[in-house]
Design a protein around this motif. Structure first.
Motif, PDB file in Angstrom:
ATOM      1  N   ILE A  42      42.534  34.892  34.064  1.00 10.12           N
ATOM      2  CA  ILE A  42      42.548  33.548  34.318  1.00 10.12           C
ATOM      3  C   ILE A  42      43.525  32.839  33.625  1.00 10.12           C
ATOM      4  CG2 ILE A  42      41.701  31.447  35.338  1.00 10.12           C
ATOM      5  CD1 ILE A  42      39.312  33.091  36.390  1.00 10.12           C
ATOM      6  N   ARG A  43      43.209  32.762  32.545  1.00  8.83           N
ATOM      7  CA  ARG A  43      43.974  31.665  31.330  1.00  8.83           C
ATOM      8  C   ARG A  43      45.334  32.281  31.367  1.00  8.83           C
ATOM      9  NH1 ARG A  43      38.932  31.112  28.465  1.00  8.83           N
ATOM     10  NH2 ARG A  43      39.356  33.149  27.579  1.00  8.83           N
ATOM     11  N   SER A  44      45.578  33.443  31.642  1.00  7.37           N
ATOM     12  CA  SER A  44      46.813  34.051  31.639  1.00  7.37           C
ATOM     13  C   SER A  44      47.571  33.921  32.716  1.00  7.37           C
ATOM     14  CB  SER A  44      46.719  35.590  30.776  1.00  7.37           C
ATOM     15  OG  SER A  44      46.247  35.683  29.684  1.00  7.37           O
ATOM     16  N   ALA A  45      47.141  34.088  33.667  1.00 10.95           N
ATOM     17  CA  ALA A  45      47.616  34.312  34.938  1.00 10.95           C
ATOM     18  C   ALA A  45      47.809  33.021  35.961  1.00 10.95           C
ATOM     19  CB  ALA A  45      47.056  35.185  35.831  1.00 10.95           C
ATOM     20  N   LEU A  46      46.977  31.967  35.607  1.00 12.52           N
ATOM     21  CA  LEU A  46      46.873  30.809  36.432  1.00 12.52           C
ATOM     22  C   LEU A  46      47.611  29.560  35.421  1.00 12.52           C
ATOM     23  CD1 LEU A  46      43.671  31.021  38.397  1.00 12.52           C
ATOM     24  CD2 LEU A  46      46.252  31.755  39.077  1.00 12.52           C
ATOM     25  N   ASP A  47      48.258  28.392  36.197  1.00 12.85           N
ATOM     26  CA  ASP A  47      48.670  27.520  35.470  1.00 12.85           C
ATOM     27  C   ASP A  47      47.856  26.295  35.617  1.00 12.85           C
ATOM     28  OD1 ASP A  47      49.339  26.998  38.026  1.00 12.85           O
ATOM     29  OD2 ASP A  47      51.400  26.716  37.743  1.00 12.85           O
ATOM     30  N   PHE A  48      46.563  26.548  35.719  1.00  9.42           N
ATOM     31  CA  PHE A  48      45.493  25.418  35.860  1.00  9.42           C
ATOM     32  C   PHE A  48      44.233  25.828  35.330  1.00  9.42           C
ATOM     33  CE2 PHE A  48      45.897  27.332  40.019  1.00  9.42           C
ATOM     34  CZ  PHE A  48      44.568  27.720  40.102  1.00  9.42           C
ATOM     35  N   THR A  49      43.397  24.957  34.815  1.00  8.89           N
ATOM     36  CA  THR A  49      42.210  25.444  34.207  1.00  8.89           C
ATOM     37  C   THR A  49      40.805  25.571  35.008  1.00  8.89           C
ATOM     38  OG1 THR A  49      43.140  23.939  32.303  1.00  8.89           O
ATOM     39  CG2 THR A  49      40.531  24.712  32.143  1.00  8.89           C
ATOM     40  N   VAL A  50      40.173  26.687  34.859  1.00 11.06           N
ATOM     41  CA  VAL A  50      39.243  27.001  35.706  1.00 11.06           C
ATOM     42  C   VAL A  50      38.101  27.461  34.598  1.00 11.06           C
ATOM     43  CG1 VAL A  50      38.224  28.610  37.369  1.00 11.06           C
ATOM     44  CG2 VAL A  50      40.548  28.164  37.210  1.00 11.06           C
ATOM     45  N   THR A  51      36.889  26.647  35.116  1.00  5.52           N
ATOM     46  CA  THR A  51      35.545  26.673  34.473  1.00  5.52           C
ATOM     47  C   THR A  51      34.698  27.432  35.488  1.00  5.52           C
ATOM     48  OG1 THR A  51      35.713  24.928  33.020  1.00  5.52           O
ATOM     49  CG2 THR A  51      33.600  25.813  32.909  1.00  5.52           C
ATOM     50  N   ALA A  52      33.946  28.682  34.820  1.00  9.87           N
ATOM     51  CA  ALA A  52      33.007  29.158  35.673  1.00  9.87           C
ATOM     52  C   ALA A  52      31.548  29.326  35.248  1.00  9.87           C
ATOM     53  CB  ALA A  52      33.494  30.907  35.861  1.00  9.87           C
ATOM     54  N   ALA A  53      30.570  29.276  36.338  1.00 13.44           N
ATOM     55  CA  ALA A  53      29.110  29.429  35.768  1.00 13.44           C
ATOM     56  C   ALA A  53      28.253  30.701  36.504  1.00 13.44           C
ATOM     57  CB  ALA A  53      28.514  27.937  36.267  1.00 13.44           C
ATOM     58  N   VAL A  54      27.909  31.664  35.498  1.00 13.04           N
ATOM     59  CA  VAL A  54      27.511  32.855  35.841  1.00 13.04           C
ATOM     60  C   VAL A  54      25.921  32.774  35.931  1.00 13.04           C
ATOM     61  CG1 VAL A  54      27.308  35.213  35.417  1.00 13.04           C
ATOM     62  CG2 VAL A  54      29.506  34.090  35.164  1.00 13.04           C
ATOM     63  N   GLY A  55      25.523  32.785  37.074  1.00 16.55           N
ATOM     64  CA  GLY A  55      23.857  32.851  37.089  1.00 16.55           C
ATOM     65  C   GLY A  55      23.206  34.145  36.618  1.00 16.55           C
ATOM     66  N   GLY A  56      22.183  33.611  36.081  1.00 15.77           N
ATOM     67  CA  GLY A  56      21.232  34.920  35.220  1.00 15.77           C
ATOM     68  C   GLY A  56      20.240  35.328  36.424  1.00 15.77           C
ATOM     69  N   GLN A  57      20.111  34.699  37.602  1.00 19.99           N
ATOM     70  CA  GLN A  57      19.348  35.197  38.462  1.00 19.99           C
ATOM     71  C   GLN A  57      19.806  35.960  39.791  1.00 19.99           C
ATOM     72  OE1 GLN A  57      16.389  32.347  40.436  1.00 19.99           O
ATOM     73  NE2 GLN A  57      17.312  30.811  39.098  1.00 19.99           N
ATOM     74  N   GLU A  58      18.899  36.919  40.140  1.00 15.84           N
ATOM     75  CA  GLU A  58      19.239  37.618  41.618  1.00 15.84           C
ATOM     76  C   GLU A  58      18.284  37.257  42.428  1.00 15.84           C
ATOM     77  OE1 GLU A  58      17.920  42.121  41.011  1.00 15.84           O
ATOM     78  OE2 GLU A  58      19.698  41.587  39.547  1.00 15.84           O
ATOM     79  N   THR A  59      18.414  37.358  43.978  1.00 16.17           N
ATOM     80  CA  THR A  59      17.618  36.887  44.812  1.00 16.17           C
ATOM     81  C   THR A  59      17.706  37.475  46.013  1.00 16.17           C
ATOM     82  OG1 THR A  59      16.438  35.238  45.750  1.00 16.17           O
ATOM     83  CG2 THR A  59      18.682  34.777  45.345  1.00 16.17           C
ATOM     84  N   ALA A  60      16.780  37.564  47.232  1.00 19.66           N
ATOM     85  CA  ALA A  60      17.049  37.817  48.320  1.00 19.66           C
ATOM     86  C   ALA A  60      17.882  36.800  48.997  1.00 19.66           C
ATOM     87  CB  ALA A  60      15.794  38.207  48.955  1.00 19.66           C
ATOM     88  N   LEU A  61      18.442  37.191  50.328  1.00 22.70           N
ATOM     89  CA  LEU A  61      19.207  36.176  51.002  1.00 22.70           C
ATOM     90  C   LEU A  61      18.620  34.872  51.434  1.00 22.70           C
ATOM     91  CD1 LEU A  61      20.817  38.486  53.568  1.00 22.70           C
ATOM     92  CD2 LEU A  61      22.072  37.258  51.880  1.00 22.70           C
TER      93      LEU A  61
END
Length: 510
Positions: free
Chosen positions: A245-264
């Motif tokens: 993302i840092r290489s391809a896009l000319d704007f800054t993106v922050t991501a939060a990756v969850g640690g859970q998994e759950t049913a719908l």
């Protein structure tokens, strides 16, 4: 343009299809080729073209079996058949496995264009249907993100399962991507445009890894990425994505990756978790992937460590912006390490800026404006920049106020040197007496006199030394100490360097 994958066990026939049919004129580009069904299936799984044109009769895996497997796994891929046998059973077999076109060898250009036109129309229809399907799935997931009523959540989960043909017990994982709005504004593009580019990039990234993801548009600049828990990438894959993302896009993106998994029916738990993780951006900064482990055992405090405001304000008044910036940066870094709660930091920052402006006798902006600029900061360092911006303005304003006083200050410094040349004199001792920073004193002294403080001090001392050398009763050692040099050898060396002769030679020439 649409992509096509060509399959034929006859090498010459494959070359003819690839090189002599004007695919690009029909709005199609060749994704790849294969000489049998098994090879084709492996490549199709990796590339997922829009159209497959395959011979029927082939070794290892024939075209009918290939089409059947494609139809089982990929609803959107359109299959066309190619055969030299104009017999009904082949046509019937092709129809039974969902073929959309059927062509006979040798190929006729008009027939190809007719069949391709039909296939492209089907691709358009499938594309519209898929976009509609994806939008419906995204809308349900968005509703589930906020829905805490168990009955309502179960109904939504059932609807989602019908769309995806996945059991309601399927578990999902989530990541939340956020675009820095200030970065987007800086590039003169709307947040909506940036979001579209981000989603397109993410879609390509996950498809390249054969991962199925559903994208949900939340509030401005935020996009949720849902996928089956069994498919979610590992830690290093997320870091690879951040770098891409840092290489391809000319704007800054922050991501939060969850640690859970759950049913719908409990998707709202995933959304709340990723929002909490994303808030860690305030301390971590933008443009990174923040994982659940970063915040799982994090302790947040309301206690602000001590900050010597008097010392900091004094540095501003001395026009020493560099020192003030370093002092503030170190303190801000400490706040991030301690994880002081955002509200406490914002209140402190507002009070600090207010007090600085009041000390300058400058009208204080409305408190609501300060709240807006500070409380809407995404990161601690944005708050730091706001404070430093105010401090820099203060130094500039004070510098203008002192400009007409500089000549008087330099006169005072020269007087101090003239009267105390025989004493240990340093830039720090002089700056303390005139209440300026050493760097600023050096700057204005050179600007007003054309020489450095050290050069001026040396000139005064050696002028006095030449006067004393006229007295033959005085030893060179005594003269050196009288003008402020404890080391006789240094005095002699300095005299020779500046006067061209040693003190004794100078005395003899008098």
């Amino acid at each position: 343009m649409y992509s096509i994958f060509l399959v034929d066990d006859e090498e010459l026939g494959l070359e003819m299809m690839r090189d002599y049919i004007r695919w690009e004129e029909m709005g199609i580009y060749i994704m790849g080729t294969a000489s049998n069904g098994r090879e084709a299936l492996e490549k199709i799984e990796a590339t997922q073209p829009d159209i497959v044109l395959t011979d029927v009769q082939m070794p290892i895996m024939n075209g009918i079996d290939l089409a059947r497997k494609i139809h089982e796994s990929y609803d959107s891929i359109q299959v066309m058949f190619l055969t030299g046998h104009d017999e009904f059973q082949y046509v019937k077999s092709a129809i039974n496995v969902g073929a959309v076109g059927y062509m006979l060898k040798p190929l006729d250009l008009n027939e190809i264009e007719s069949v391709v036109s039909k296939v492209k129309q089907r691709c358009d229809e499938v594309g519209i249907k898929n976009r509609s399907m994806e939008a419906a799935k995204a809308n349900i997931l968005k509703e589930l993100s906020y829905e805490k009523n168990e009955d309502r959540a179960m109904d939504l989960a059932f609807s989602f399962s019908r769309l995806t043909r996945q059991p309601e017990t399927t578990r999902y994982a989530m990541a939340l991507f956020s675009i820095d709005p200030k970065e987007a504004e800086g590039e003169q593009q709307s947040l909506e445009e940036c979001t579209g580019r981000l989603v397109s990039f993410l879609d390509h990234f996950f498809k390249a890894k054969n991962l199925k993801a559903i994208f949900v548009d939340y509030k401005e600049g935020e996009t949720g990425v849902f996928m089956e828990a069994a498919q979610q990438p590992g830690h290093y894959a997320w870091e690879d994505l951040a770098e891409a993302i840092r290489s391809a896009l000319d704007f800054t993106v922050t991501a939060a990756v969850g640690g859970q998994e759950t049913a719908l029916s409990h998707i709202h738990c995933l959304y709340e978790e990723t929002r909490t993780i994303l808030n860690e951006r305030f301390y971590e900064g933008t443009g990174t992937i923040i994982h659940a482990g970063t915040v799982s055992n994090q302790f947040y405090t309301e206690h602000m460590p001590p900050f010597d405001q008097k010392e900091w304000f004094d540095s501003i008044n001395r026009l020493d912006f560099e020192w003030a910036a370093q002092k503030l940066h170190g303190y801000i870094e400490g706040l991030a390490t301690l994880r002081v709660k955002k509200k406490i930091i914002c209140d402190w920052s507002i009070d600090l800026v207010n007090e600085l402006l009041e000390q300058l006798h400058k009208p204080v902006p409305k408190r609501a404006e300060l709240y807006h600029s500070i409380y809407n900061a995404l990161t601690l360092h944005e708050i730091e920049d706001l404070i430093l911006g105010t401090a820099e303005d203060a130094v500039s304003m004070l510098g203008e106020r002192f400009m007409d006083k500089n000549a008087k200050l330099i006169h005072k410094v020269r007087t101090l040197i003239d009267q105390n040349y025989n004493q240990p004199i340093t830039i720090n001792s002089l700056s303390d007496q005139v209440y300026l920073s050493p760097n600023y004193l050096r700057s204005i002294f050179k600007d007003k006199t054309g020489m450095t403080i050290h050069d001026y001090l040396t000139r005064i001392r050696l002028d006095k030394a030449r006067e004393l050398l006229a007295d033959g009763s005085l030893k060179i050692h005594d003269i050196a100490q009288t003008v402020g040099y404890e080391s006789t050898s240094y005095f002699i060396s300095l005299f020779l360097k500046t006067q061209g002769v040693t003190p004794n030679e100078y005395r003899k020439s008098m």
